[in-house]
Design an enzyme around this catalytic site. Structure first.
Site, short mmCIF file in Angstrom:
data_model
loop_
_atom_site.label_atom_id
_atom_site.label_comp_id
_atom_site.label_asym_id
_atom_site.label_seq_id
_atom_site.Cartn_x
_atom_site.Cartn_y
_atom_site.Cartn_z
N GLY A 180 -49.84 84.50 -91.91
CA GLY A 180 -49.38 84.10 -90.58
C GLY A 180 -49.49 85.18 -89.52
N GLY A 181 -50.28 86.22 -89.78
CA GLY A 181 -50.43 87.31 -88.79
C GLY A 181 -50.87 86.80 -87.42
N LYS A 182 -51.84 85.90 -87.42
CA LYS A 182 -52.34 85.41 -86.12
C LYS A 182 -51.39 84.38 -85.52
CE LYS A 182 -57.06 86.74 -86.93
NZ LYS A 182 -56.82 87.24 -88.33
N CYS A 214 -63.17 88.09 -90.82
CA CYS A 214 -63.13 89.57 -90.83
C CYS A 214 -64.36 90.03 -91.62
CB CYS A 214 -61.83 90.11 -91.38
SG CYS A 214 -61.46 89.63 -93.06
N ASP A 247 -59.36 80.84 -89.00
CA ASP A 247 -59.54 82.23 -89.42
C ASP A 247 -59.97 82.12 -90.89
OD1 ASP A 247 -59.47 84.99 -89.51
OD2 ASP A 247 -57.32 85.07 -89.92
N CYS A 255 -55.97 78.16 -91.06
CA CYS A 255 -56.02 79.00 -92.27
C CYS A 255 -55.03 80.13 -92.06
CB CYS A 255 -57.42 79.57 -92.47
SG CYS A 255 -58.72 78.34 -92.65
N ALA A 256 -53.76 79.82 -92.05
CA ALA A 256 -52.76 80.78 -91.55
C ALA A 256 -52.50 81.95 -92.48
CB ALA A 256 -51.46 80.06 -91.25
N GLY A 257 -52.71 81.77 -93.79
CA GLY A 257 -52.43 82.86 -94.73
C GLY A 257 -51.01 83.37 -94.52
#
Ligand SMILES: C[S@@+](CC[C@H](N)C(=O)[O-])C[C@H]1O[C@@H](n2cnc3c(N)ncnc32)[C@H](O)[C@@H]1O
Length: 387
Positions: free
Chosen positions: A229-231, A340, A287, A225-227
């Site tokens: 891509g912060g992680k 989160c 995530d 669930c990269a969104g």
């Protein structure tokens, strides 16, 4: 703009947010339609709007109305400012206070208004967080810290701190992660600072960084669930790892190539149809989409808009994502779950439900991060197939 004109603008914006429009959208539109407002004006108005949204019930009680006007009167009183000094009716100032607005209500504020949550969430917090419920609700009422991640693929902590200081951004080390820096001064200068533009630092919450720090070593990792891509970026900065990023909505990863180039790392984006072909992966990070309750300081509207039906739907999505993602984990690999959120319904309860549905899996490690001055509320758990 005068201070009073900024208050008047915040009132106008809060009225539109009260009608159901997203605050970010209204603020952007307001900025476009009021080009005379400078960046400092826009920042101050934005602060007013978000400060109100964090303490909406308290502000409505102190201001005697939940209109934009009532909320701004309440916010000023909450901050120890007499609204009469700004509500003068002169120039672009809001109209003078009416008789019923002249004084805050007498007596102690009812407890229900002090939590600054809808009633159903107060009950859920009390049930799920026990002794920490009231303190957590209170912490969600202040501004979130601004935190940077030092990109160790490009810079040492020392280099990054020095470069930031040269651009007027003063930081200190954050205890939640070895690469996290809390911004003490100059947060609005970050996006134009060379340290940011050249990829020495990224904006990322410290709990979010700590979730990545805790991930086991892996050669091939999938951020399911990269969104934005912060992680993925934080994982890729480890070096000696191939990182794959996926999101059901690929448009969320649109800026990732730009962020990769800035950070000097490479990430392979995968469509849903390619996940199995490229698998298995020795680390799959989920995530998951969540209520975001651990980050409601940054997005306070969400706590007023969330319904119990949406929470139930979100939990169902979390379950189905875990069911899909676990199939992609290699023998001996790790399925890492993170949200989160601080609600146990989205955290431990989802892990327990997964373990009940999938024989042979076990939880080897889990951690909850409270909402604090160092970072957002987060939860993470590592799941492996047991021998
Ligand atoms: C919490 S956000 C991810 C944040 C991101 N990992 C980061 O650190 O910046 C959750 C993401 O999950 C994605 N998502 C929702 N349902 C999904 C599904 N069934 N499969 C994969 N991704 C999904 C959403 O589009 C959203 O981008």
């Amino acid at each position: 703009m005068t201070p009073a004109a900024r208050v008047a603008a915040a009132i106008e914006i809060l009225d539109m947010v009260g009608d159901g429009l997203p605050a970010e959208q209204v603020l952007t539109r307001w900025g476009r339609n009021n080009r005379f407002a400078g960046s400092k004006d826009r920042a101050a108005i934005r602060d007013y709007v978000f400060d109100v949204l964090r303490i909406q019930r308290t502000a409505a009680w102190l201001g005697r109305a939940s209109t934009g006007r009532g909320l701004m009167i309440g916010l000023l009183r909450h901050e120890g400012v007499d609204p009469a000094g700004l509500f003068t009716g002169e120039g672009h100032a809001p109209a003078p206070l009416m008789d019923y607005e002249l004084e805050a209500p007498s007596g102690d504020m009812p407890e229900s208004e002090a939590w600054n949550l809808p009633d159903w969430l107060v009950a859920l917090f009390q049930e799920g967080l026990g002794d920490e419920a009231a303190e957590t609700a209170k912490r969600l009422q202040s501004r979130a810290p601004v935190i940077l991640r030092v990109n160790t693929a490009k810079a040492t902590l020392g280099d990054a701190i020095e470069m930031l200081a040269q651009a007027g951004v003063v930081v200190e080390q954050n205890p939640l992660s070895p690469n996290a820096l809390t911004v003490l001064e100059g947060p609005r200068k970050i996006r134009n600072a060379p340290a940011y533009l050249e990829g020495y630092v990224e904006l990322q919450d410290a709990s979010s960084q700590a979730v990545v720090d805790a991930l086991p070593e892996a050669k091939r990792a999938l951020d399911y669930c990269a969104g934005g891509g912060g992680k993925s970026l934080a994982l890729a900065a480890r070096g000696d790892i191939r990182v794959f990023a996926h999101d059901i909505d690929p448009s969320r990863m649109r800026d990732l190539p730009l962020r990769e180039a800035r950070a000097g790392v490479e990430i392979t984006q995968l469509g849903t149809g390619d996940l199995a072909d490229q698998g298995p992966y020795d680390l799959v990070l989920v995530d998951a989409p969540c209520t975001g309750s651990g980050s409601w300081r940054r997005a306070p509207e969400a706590k007023w808009r969330l319904t119990s039906e949406q929470l139930a739907q979100t939990m169902a999505v979390q379950d189905s994502i875990l069911d899909e993602a676990c199939r992609l984990v290699s023998e001996g690999g790790t399925l890492a779950y993170a949200t989160c959120s601080i609600l146990p319904e989205e955290n431990k309860a989802r892990v327990d439900a997964f373990l009940a549905r999938h024989e042979g899996w076990g939880c080897v490690w889990e951690k909850t991060f409270s909402v604090s001055e160092n970072g957002d509320g987060f939860y993470t758990a590592h799941l492996t197939r047991q021998k």
